[in-house]
Write a protein that holds these residues in place. Structure first.
Motif, short mmCIF file in Angstrom:
data_model
loop_
_atom_site.label_atom_id
_atom_site.label_comp_id
_atom_site.label_asym_id
_atom_site.label_seq_id
_atom_site.Cartn_x
_atom_site.Cartn_y
_atom_site.Cartn_z
N VAL A 57 -7.80 3.10 7.29
CA VAL A 57 -9.01 2.60 7.98
C VAL A 57 -9.16 1.10 7.78
O VAL A 57 -9.52 0.36 8.70
CB VAL A 57 -10.25 3.36 7.49
CG1 VAL A 57 -11.53 2.75 8.07
CG2 VAL A 57 -10.16 4.83 7.86
N GLY A 58 -8.86 0.64 6.56
CA GLY A 58 -9.00 -0.79 6.27
C GLY A 58 -8.06 -1.64 7.11
O GLY A 58 -8.47 -2.69 7.63
N PHE A 59 -6.82 -1.22 7.27
CA PHE A 59 -5.87 -2.00 8.08
C PHE A 59 -6.27 -2.00 9.55
O PHE A 59 -6.11 -3.01 10.24
CB PHE A 59 -4.46 -1.44 7.91
CG PHE A 59 -3.87 -1.69 6.55
CD1 PHE A 59 -3.88 -2.96 5.99
CD2 PHE A 59 -3.33 -0.65 5.82
CE1 PHE A 59 -3.35 -3.19 4.72
CE2 PHE A 59 -2.79 -0.86 4.56
CZ PHE A 59 -2.81 -2.14 4.01
N LEU A 60 -6.82 -0.89 10.03
CA LEU A 60 -7.28 -0.86 11.42
C LEU A 60 -8.50 -1.76 11.60
O LEU A 60 -8.58 -2.53 12.57
CB LEU A 60 -7.63 0.58 11.82
CG LEU A 60 -6.45 1.53 12.10
CD1 LEU A 60 -7.00 2.91 12.45
CD2 LEU A 60 -5.58 1.02 13.24
N TRP B 103 0.84 -1.21 0.00
CA TRP B 103 0.00 0.00 0.00
C TRP B 103 0.87 1.26 0.00
O TRP B 103 0.60 2.21 -0.74
CB TRP B 103 -0.91 -0.04 1.23
CG TRP B 103 -1.63 1.21 1.58
CD1 TRP B 103 -2.61 1.81 0.86
CD2 TRP B 103 -1.44 2.00 2.76
NE1 TRP B 103 -3.06 2.94 1.53
CE2 TRP B 103 -2.36 3.06 2.69
CE3 TRP B 103 -0.60 1.89 3.87
CZ2 TRP B 103 -2.44 4.03 3.70
CZ3 TRP B 103 -0.69 2.84 4.87
CH2 TRP B 103 -1.60 3.91 4.77
N LEU B 104 1.95 1.25 0.77
CA LEU B 104 2.86 2.38 0.81
C LEU B 104 3.57 2.57 -0.53
O LEU B 104 3.85 3.70 -0.95
CB LEU B 104 3.89 2.21 1.93
CG LEU B 104 3.38 2.42 3.36
CD1 LEU B 104 4.45 2.07 4.37
CD2 LEU B 104 2.90 3.85 3.56
N MET B 105 3.86 1.47 -1.21
CA MET B 105 4.48 1.57 -2.54
C MET B 105 3.54 2.27 -3.52
O MET B 105 3.98 3.07 -4.36
CB MET B 105 4.86 0.19 -3.05
CG MET B 105 6.05 -0.43 -2.36
SD MET B 105 6.41 -2.09 -3.01
CE MET B 105 7.91 -2.48 -2.10
N TYR C 152 9.70 4.08 5.34
CA TYR C 152 8.78 3.08 5.88
C TYR C 152 8.76 1.81 5.02
O TYR C 152 8.70 0.70 5.54
CB TYR C 152 7.36 3.65 5.97
CG TYR C 152 7.18 4.76 6.98
CD1 TYR C 152 8.15 5.02 7.95
CD2 TYR C 152 6.05 5.58 6.97
CE1 TYR C 152 7.99 6.03 8.87
CE2 TYR C 152 5.87 6.59 7.89
CZ TYR C 152 6.85 6.82 8.84
OH TYR C 152 6.67 7.83 9.76
N VAL C 153 8.82 1.99 3.69
CA VAL C 153 8.85 0.83 2.80
C VAL C 153 10.10 -0.01 3.07
O VAL C 153 10.04 -1.24 3.12
CB VAL C 153 8.81 1.28 1.32
CG1 VAL C 153 9.16 0.13 0.38
CG2 VAL C 153 7.43 1.82 0.97
N GLY D 134 -5.19 11.27 -1.08
CA GLY D 134 -5.85 11.30 0.22
C GLY D 134 -6.83 10.15 0.38
O GLY D 134 -6.92 9.54 1.46
N LEU D 135 -7.56 9.81 -0.69
CA LEU D 135 -8.52 8.72 -0.63
C LEU D 135 -7.81 7.38 -0.47
O LEU D 135 -8.26 6.53 0.33
CB LEU D 135 -9.37 8.72 -1.90
CG LEU D 135 -10.47 7.65 -1.99
CD1 LEU D 135 -11.48 7.85 -0.86
CD2 LEU D 135 -11.18 7.71 -3.34
N VAL D 136 -6.73 7.17 -1.22
CA VAL D 136 -5.98 5.91 -1.11
C VAL D 136 -5.42 5.76 0.30
O VAL D 136 -5.46 4.67 0.89
CB VAL D 136 -4.84 5.87 -2.15
CG1 VAL D 136 -3.90 4.69 -1.89
CG2 VAL D 136 -5.43 5.77 -3.56
N TRP D 137 -4.91 6.85 0.85
CA TRP D 137 -4.40 6.78 2.24
C TRP D 137 -5.52 6.43 3.21
O TRP D 137 -5.37 5.54 4.05
CB TRP D 137 -3.76 8.11 2.65
CG TRP D 137 -3.40 8.09 4.11
CD1 TRP D 137 -2.26 7.59 4.68
CD2 TRP D 137 -4.22 8.53 5.21
NE1 TRP D 137 -2.32 7.69 6.04
CE2 TRP D 137 -3.51 8.26 6.39
CE3 TRP D 137 -5.49 9.11 5.29
CZ2 TRP D 137 -4.03 8.57 7.65
CZ3 TRP D 137 -6.00 9.42 6.54
CH2 TRP D 137 -5.28 9.15 7.69
N ALA D 138 -6.65 7.14 3.11
CA ALA D 138 -7.75 6.94 4.06
C ALA D 138 -8.31 5.52 3.98
O ALA D 138 -8.53 4.87 5.02
CB ALA D 138 -8.85 7.96 3.80
N LEU D 139 -8.53 5.01 2.78
CA LEU D 139 -9.08 3.66 2.63
C LEU D 139 -8.11 2.62 3.19
O LEU D 139 -8.52 1.69 3.87
CB LEU D 139 -9.36 3.37 1.15
CG LEU D 139 -10.52 4.15 0.52
CD1 LEU D 139 -10.63 3.83 -0.97
CD2 LEU D 139 -11.84 3.82 1.23
#
Length: 375
Positions: free
Chosen positions: A132-135, A36-38, A199-200, A124-129
């Motif tokens: 939240v999804g990982f949490l 996801w970070l990539m 982080y990657v 911003g949308l990719v980050w938010a999804l």
């Protein structure tokens, strides 16, 4: 009840140590978060490139309001397009520089700026999804919630700084955005990019492996790589100042500037500090000088890394030296050709590659890869 001292006490025996105990329970979702970070990294790189093209095409002031939600929709009717065009015609850039521009010409610069802002919304949308999804699925690696939340906060701050930058170009007498605000905007983009890259790299190995590798780290190389990272970041910020006032399109001779070591009228503006931001000769001069210092310090760091017994660490600094030299040559060529857009964008992309390679060299200085005795 009394117990014989020779009696076996089995119920209090401790369980045997389990291999990988340090990373136990921490690996869940590690690979998914890294992937996801990539994706975020790739999107930010594209965002930096589109932002550079938006600046080079003088498109940044074509949208004169900040509407984070409703601005996601472009004009859908002739009336909407006319309203946007009328708003643009009210600002100094149109009145002093682009007077007589047609609606079709306006649409070209509008789409560049709209695309730049839309890409920011997608990031911003990719980050938010993802966050939240990982949490929600409990796939967030232990200890990473705060770090990934920081990325989202910096992304939101970047949007606000973007509007702070654009608003400066809407003021009376302004034909472009303020160069120092552009430098803050691009600087923060590189900070976000660097954090994602770090982080990657960190998520690419288990925590136990990182703890073990840290014991073999080279503190001297880490310090030199850290200094090189700071100097590279400074050069990126000065490069943004160059772009902000089109300083790369003047003084096209090298190694001199207009026939001298320093440009003419280097401190002509009053007060003196304005020359550091608004005098094209002064800004380009310091961009050159910091570039020279960066190359010299990079060569010194590379020579120090040659003494490392670790092959992977040496190779990391080898590639860093190659790209650093190439970036210097590309910068000289860009200036000598008066900064055409294709060379300017390539030079900006080179800065992205350089920052990532400096980070990788620093990472391997701290967490070297395991190596056999034969190397």
């Amino acid at each position: 009840m009394s117990r014989s001292i020779f009696e076996d006490v089995t119920e209090t025996q401790k369980p045997a140590a389990v291999p990988g105990g340090v990373s136990g329970g921490r690996g869940r979702g590690r690979a998914l978060v890294r992937a996801w970070l990539m994706v975020l990294f790739a999107l930010v790189v594209v965002m930096i490139a589109v932002g550079g093209l938006t600046r080079l095409t003088d498109s940044g002031l074509s949208i004169t309001e900040w509407a984070p939600v409703t601005g996601a929709l472009p004009p859908l009717s002739a009336e909407d397009w006319q309203a946007e065009f009328d708003a643009y015609r009210a600002i100094p850039e149109y009145q002093l520089q682009n007077r007589g521009m047609s609606l079709d010409e306006f649409k070209v610069i509008y789409w560049w700026e709209w695309g730049h802002r839309q890409l920011g919304r997608i990031i911003g949308l990719v980050w938010a999804l993802g966050f939240v999804g990982f949490l929600a699925t409990r796939r967030m690696p232990v200890g990473w919630t705060g770090r990934l939340l920081l990325l989202g906060a910096l992304g939101g701050l970047q949007g606000a700084i973007g509007w702070w930058m654009v608003s400066s170009g809407l003021e009376a007498g302004m034909l472009d955005v303020a160069s120092y605000r552009l430098a803050v905007h691009l600087g923060l983009a590189f900070v976000i990019l660097a954090l994602i890259a770090w982080y990657v790299m960190a998520l690419g190995r288990e925590e136990a492996a990182l703890m073990q590798a840290r014991r073999n780290g080279d503190r001297r190389l880490k310090g030199m790589a850290t200094g090189l990272l700071h100097l590279t970041f400074l050069q990126v910020v000065i490069g943004a100042l160059v772009a902000g006032i089109d300083a790369g399109r003047n003084y096209v001779d090298w190694p001199l500037m207009a026939g001298g070591f320093t440009p003419p009228d280097m401190w002509a503006l009053d007060p003196v500090w304005r020359n550091l931001f608004e005098n094209d000769g002064t800004v380009q001069f310091f961009h050159r000088i910091v570039g020279y210092l960066l190359v010299l310090f990079g060569i010194g760091t590379w020579f120090a890394a040659r003494r490392s017994a670790l092959v992977s660490t040496r190779r990391a600094f080898d590639w860093l030296a190659v790209i650093l030299f190439g970036q210097m040559v590309l910068g000289i060529v860009t200036v000598m050709h008066s900064a055409p857009w294709h060379l300017a964008i390539l030079h900006q992309f080179g800065a992205v590659v350089l920052v990532v390679l400096v980070l990788r060299a620093r990472f391997l200085s701290i967490y070297p890869l395991p190596q056999s005795i034969r190397g």
